[in-house]
Design an enzyme around this catalytic site. Structure first.
Site, PDB file in Angstrom:
ATOM      1  CB  CYS A 157      -7.787 -51.314 -71.458  1.00 56.12           C
ATOM      2  SG  CYS A 157      -9.166 -50.245 -72.079  1.00 56.12           S
ATOM      3  CB  CYS A 193     -15.267 -53.422 -69.698  1.00 56.31           C
ATOM      4  SG  CYS A 193     -14.737 -52.152 -68.652  1.00 56.31           S
TER       5      CYS A 193
END
Ligand code: DGL
Length: 272
Positions: free
Chosen positions: A188, A74
């Site tokens: 992302c 992440c």
């Protein structure tokens, strides 16, 4: 026999794009996927609160999983919490940060797009990467408000609206003096879940950079260097997915985890 236990961590299902690459790189490793789905999306969190949240969740996950390494799959978490995680826990961490360096190296036009969450776009860490590796480029850095959620919805069976996607990605596509954006960083881990839809929404063809294979290679290096006492460790089994919500809040996501090989859900029941 396991050759190492890898904890993969994200706010939601985006880390599955990294899990896929880690499985390819480390086919015999024992993977456990963990998602802080109770707190999704991380992109909207204020920084200090998010760091505390991630440290709290990670403490619990390390107790449960006893990993040999933890991959923070992440960008939104890595760009703010990696240093704190490394200070706080002994487990070696592998992070995920926007692939600005390879993008700048690969761009021929010198115009690079960076699609990320609003949180990642605000981070000093991200601005530092641009200064260090892409100072010679025009960098269109854009915090997409809904892209991560659109990706989650896709995995839950809701088709993406291409017009909405077009609006989400438009700011990274620019042109000047006959040159235009030619490389776009998927900053992302959720975004590679939308590659087919991005290809339909883009105003012209660009190269997207998905960092997952590079993260997986780094994970293999770090795991190889870590002392492995993996074989005899107890539960949870390698196809487990740990979710921070209660079961009823995650029911609609379970088929997507199962499809990626994470069949056994555990629910930690932590509030957001
Ligand atoms: N997958 C996360 C990332 O790589 C972000 C999703 C979220 O906003 O929670 O940044």
């Amino acid at each position: 026999m396991s050759t190492g236990r890898v904890l993969l961590f994200d706010s939601g299902m985006g880390g599955l794009t990294v899990a896929r690459a880690v499985r390819h790189e480390l086919p015999f490793a024992h993977l456990v996927y963990a998602a802080d789905n109770a707190a999704f999306p991380y992109g909207a969190w204020e920084e200090a609160a998010l760091v505390d949240r991630i440290v709290m969740v990670m403490r619990r996950l390390i107790e449960e999983v006893q990993p040999d390494i933890a991959v923070i799959a992440c960008n939104t978490a890595s760009t703010i919490a990696l240093a704190r995680l490394r200070e706080t826990f002994k487990v070696p961490f592998v992070g995920t940060v926007p692939a600005i360096k390879p993008a700048a190296a690969q761009s021929k036009s010198g115009i690079v797009g960076v699609l990320a969450t609003p949180g990642t776009v605000r981070r000093e860490y991200t601005h530092g990467l641009i200064q260090s590796f892409a100072a010679h480029c025009t960098v269109n850095l854009h915090g997409a408000p809904r892209l991560a959620e659109i990706a989650e919805l896709k995995l839950k069976g809701v088709a993406a609206d291409i017009d909405e996607l077009r609006a989400e990605i438009a700011p990274v596509f620019t042109q000047a003096e006959g040159k235009r954006t030619d490389v776009v960083v998927l900053g992302c881990t959720h975004y590679p879940l939308l590659v087919d839809e991005l290809a339909r929404a883009e105003p012209w063809v660009v190269r997207y950079i998905d960092p997952a294979p590079a993260i997986a290679r780094r994970g293999a290096d770090v795991l190889g260097g870590a002392a492995l006492a993996a074989a005899a460790k107890p539960v949870p089994p390698h196809n487990a997915v740990l979710l921070t919500s209660a079961r009823q809040e995650a029911e609609d996501a379970l088929p997507a985890y199962a499809k990626m090989g994470f069949h056994l859900p555990y629910f930690l029941g932590l509030p957001a």
